[in-house]
Scaffold this motif. Structure first.
Motif, PDB file in Angstrom:
ATOM      1  N   ALA A  54      31.384  32.837  42.625  1.00 25.34           N
ATOM      2  CA  ALA A  54      32.063  31.554  42.128  1.00 25.34           C
ATOM      3  C   ALA A  54      31.110  30.475  42.244  1.00 25.34           C
ATOM      4  N   GLU A  76      39.635  39.422  41.142  1.00 24.38           N
ATOM      5  CA  GLU A  76      40.563  40.369  40.565  1.00 24.38           C
ATOM      6  C   GLU A  76      40.097  41.282  39.392  1.00 24.38           C
ATOM      7  N   VAL A  80      37.613  37.831  37.468  1.00 28.39           N
ATOM      8  CA  VAL A  80      37.669  36.624  38.055  1.00 28.39           C
ATOM      9  C   VAL A  80      37.541  36.338  39.516  1.00 28.39           C
ATOM     10  N   VAL A  82      38.539  34.644  42.800  1.00 28.93           N
ATOM     11  CA  VAL A  82      39.596  33.620  43.212  1.00 28.93           C
ATOM     12  C   VAL A  82      39.388  33.180  44.904  1.00 28.93           C
ATOM     13  N   ARG A  84      40.455  30.199  47.886  1.00 28.65           N
ATOM     14  CA  ARG A  84      41.666  29.526  48.290  1.00 28.65           C
ATOM     15  C   ARG A  84      40.878  28.650  49.769  1.00 28.65           C
ATOM     16  N   ARG A 127      34.127  27.292  36.413  1.00 29.42           N
ATOM     17  CA  ARG A 127      34.950  27.138  37.467  1.00 29.42           C
ATOM     18  C   ARG A 127      36.236  26.177  37.126  1.00 29.42           C
ATOM     19  N   THR A 128      37.201  26.691  37.618  1.00 31.12           N
ATOM     20  CA  THR A 128      38.371  25.747  37.619  1.00 31.12           C
ATOM     21  C   THR A 128      38.997  25.669  39.105  1.00 31.12           C
ATOM     22  N   THR A 148      42.599  25.941  44.880  1.00 30.48           N
ATOM     23  CA  THR A 148      42.361  27.263  44.345  1.00 30.48           C
ATOM     24  C   THR A 148      41.309  26.976  43.322  1.00 30.48           C
ATOM     25  N   ARG A 150      38.959  29.173  40.574  1.00 27.94           N
ATOM     26  CA  ARG A 150      38.999  30.598  39.613  1.00 27.94           C
ATOM     27  C   ARG A 150      37.630  30.371  38.907  1.00 27.94           C
ATOM     28  N   ARG A 152      34.835  32.558  36.582  1.00 20.81           N
ATOM     29  CA  ARG A 152      34.201  33.683  35.819  1.00 20.81           C
ATOM     30  C   ARG A 152      32.937  33.369  35.132  1.00 20.81           C
TER      31      ARG A 152
END
Length: 157
Positions: A54, A76, A80, A82, A84, A127-128, A148, A150, A152
């Motif tokens: 990430a 996932e 992706v 993830v 937190r 990234r989001t 959070t 996320r 990809r």
């Protein structure tokens, strides 16, 4: 008749030498294995591998001199990553410090009354960041925020 006795070497001594040689070889092998195990750098833990994917690993942002530890990290099924984070509302731990630490300069978009979303790229990773604030009884403040991430790779579909 003279009986001449001469010293005899029992067969046990030959086996004793072989046993001692085998013990030495085994000991040297154990020492070599321990040296390799201790001197070989450890690989990333599964959480660190997700952070690297990430673009959030602390070695990727060394200039910050600090980093945040995720409370959750997983890749996932669709690839992706993830992560937190729980960030407090203090001078040492805040959303502003988190954004500065990871060089996130994207403009925020309000996603809900208590949430904001940021989108950026880090290398070949899109990234989001979704920041959800837990409101505080104090006016205009928050107790903590959950961030959070996320991420990809841009080469993935």
């Amino acid at each position: 008749m003279s009986t001449q006795t001469r010293p005899t070497r029992p067969r046990r001594r030959r086996w004793l030498w072989w046993f001692l040689a085998l013990c030495v070889v085994w000991t040297l092998g154990a020492i070599a294995w321990a040296a390799v195990a201790l001197l070989t750098p450890a690989g990333d833990s599964p959480e660190e591998a997700v952070e690297r994917k990430a673009g959030m690993h602390h070695e990727q942002h060394q200039t910050a001199g600090r980093y945040y530890i995720p409370t959750y990290a997983i890749v996932e099924n669709d690839g992706v990553a993830v992560l937190r984070y729980e960030v407090g509302n203090s001078q040492d731990s805040s959303v502003k410090d988190f954004l500065r630490t990871y060089d996130i300069t994207a403009k925020p978009k309000r996603s809900s009354p208590s949430g904001v979303t940021y989108s950026d790229r880090f290398g070949d990773v899109r990234r989001t960041f979704t920041v959800t604030y837990n409101p505080s009884p104090a006016p205009g403040g928050y107790d903590y925020a959950r961030i959070t991430v996320r991420a990809r790779g841009t080469d993935a579909s």
